[in-house]
Write a protein that holds these residues in place. Structure first.
Motif, PDB file in Angstrom:
ATOM      1  N   UNK A 105       0.975  -1.362   0.001  1.00 54.84           N
ATOM      2  CA  UNK A 105       0.070  -0.001  -0.086  1.00 54.84           C
ATOM      3  C   UNK A 105       0.724   1.272  -0.062  1.00 54.84           C
ATOM      4  N   UNK A 106       0.944   1.987  -0.944  1.00 56.09           N
ATOM      5  CA  UNK A 106       1.483   3.337  -1.001  1.00 56.09           C
ATOM      6  C   UNK A 106       1.263   4.043   0.265  1.00 56.09           C
ATOM      7  N   UNK A 107       2.628   4.548   1.026  1.00 58.92           N
ATOM      8  CA  UNK A 107       2.436   5.309   2.220  1.00 58.92           C
ATOM      9  C   UNK A 107       3.590   6.447   2.027  1.00 58.92           C
ATOM     10  N   UNK A 108       3.303   7.375   2.650  1.00 60.82           N
ATOM     11  CA  UNK A 108       4.313   8.820   2.789  1.00 60.82           C
ATOM     12  C   UNK A 108       4.051   8.865   4.048  1.00 60.82           C
ATOM     13  N   UNK A 109       5.586   9.257   4.692  1.00 59.99           N
ATOM     14  CA  UNK A 109       5.661   9.657   6.046  1.00 59.99           C
ATOM     15  C   UNK A 109       6.153  11.171   5.858  1.00 59.99           C
ATOM     16  N   UNK A 110       5.359  12.001   6.220  1.00 64.17           N
ATOM     17  CA  UNK A 110       5.769  13.698   6.220  1.00 64.17           C
ATOM     18  C   UNK A 110       5.932  14.124   7.419  1.00 64.17           C
ATOM     19  N   UNK A 111       7.122  14.679   7.509  1.00 61.17           N
ATOM     20  CA  UNK A 111       7.787  15.149   8.714  1.00 61.17           C
ATOM     21  C   UNK A 111       8.723  16.355   8.512  1.00 61.17           C
ATOM     22  N   UNK A 112       8.984  17.015   9.567  1.00 66.18           N
ATOM     23  CA  UNK A 112      10.094  18.088   9.724  1.00 66.18           C
ATOM     24  C   UNK A 112      11.406  17.543  10.283  1.00 66.18           C
ATOM     25  N   UNK A 113      12.571  18.284  10.075  1.00 66.79           N
ATOM     26  CA  UNK A 113      13.523  17.926  10.762  1.00 66.79           C
ATOM     27  C   UNK A 113      13.713  18.761  12.092  1.00 66.79           C
ATOM     28  N   UNK A 149      14.551   4.521   8.518  1.00 60.21           N
ATOM     29  CA  UNK A 149      14.479   3.198   8.788  1.00 60.21           C
ATOM     30  C   UNK A 149      13.358   2.479   8.690  1.00 60.21           C
ATOM     31  N   UNK A 150      12.019   2.962   9.364  1.00 57.30           N
ATOM     32  CA  UNK A 150      10.873   2.611   9.473  1.00 57.30           C
ATOM     33  C   UNK A 150      10.111   2.779   8.221  1.00 57.30           C
ATOM     34  N   UNK A 151      10.515   3.851   7.251  1.00 58.32           N
ATOM     35  CA  UNK A 151       9.844   3.925   6.070  1.00 58.32           C
ATOM     36  C   UNK A 151      10.386   2.649   5.141  1.00 58.32           C
ATOM     37  N   UNK A 188       8.609  -0.742   6.282  1.00 53.71           N
ATOM     38  CA  UNK A 188       7.319  -1.024   5.882  1.00 53.71           C
ATOM     39  C   UNK A 188       6.939  -0.409   4.463  1.00 53.71           C
ATOM     40  N   UNK A 189       8.092  -0.142   3.433  1.00 54.37           N
ATOM     41  CA  UNK A 189       7.463   0.140   2.184  1.00 54.37           C
ATOM     42  C   UNK A 189       6.998   1.552   1.950  1.00 54.37           C
ATOM     43  N   UNK A 190       7.314   2.586   2.635  1.00 52.69           N
ATOM     44  CA  UNK A 190       7.009   3.934   2.578  1.00 52.69           C
ATOM     45  C   UNK A 190       7.962   4.709   2.119  1.00 52.69           C
TER      46      UNK A 190
END
Length: 81
Positions: free
Chosen positions: A34-42, A58-60, A63-65
């Motif tokens: 399933x397509x996943x995007x993890x959006x975050x700030x530094x 590493x988590x991305x 889990x294929x994100x």
């Protein structure tokens, strides 16, 4: 960034601020394909905390994100020079 996500119409899942356990729990809910995007700030300018960039990446990978990293750039403040 938040407005873009809202206007995209895509399903969004919000994870707790810098909480890797919460993020991983949410990633586990979806099949790897399933397509996943993890959006975050530094750097979170409102509170000054720094995101755990390596661990999120590493988590991305696990889990294929993909990641969308918002790099914070400190504006020039001539009055502070």
């Amino acid at each position: 960034m938040i407005q873009g996500i809202r206007h995209s119409g895509a399903k969004k899942v919000i994870w707790k601020h810098n909480d890797l356990t919460d993020l991983e729990g949410k990633l586990k809910e979806w099949p790897r394909e399933t397509p996943k995007v993890i959006a975050f700030e530094s750097v979170y300018s409102m509170c000054g905390s720094v995101g755990p960039i390596k661990e999120i990446c590493d988590l991305a990978e696990k889990y294929g994100a993909i990641t969308f990293w918002m790099k914070y750039v400190l504006p020039k403040m001539p009055h502070l020079l």
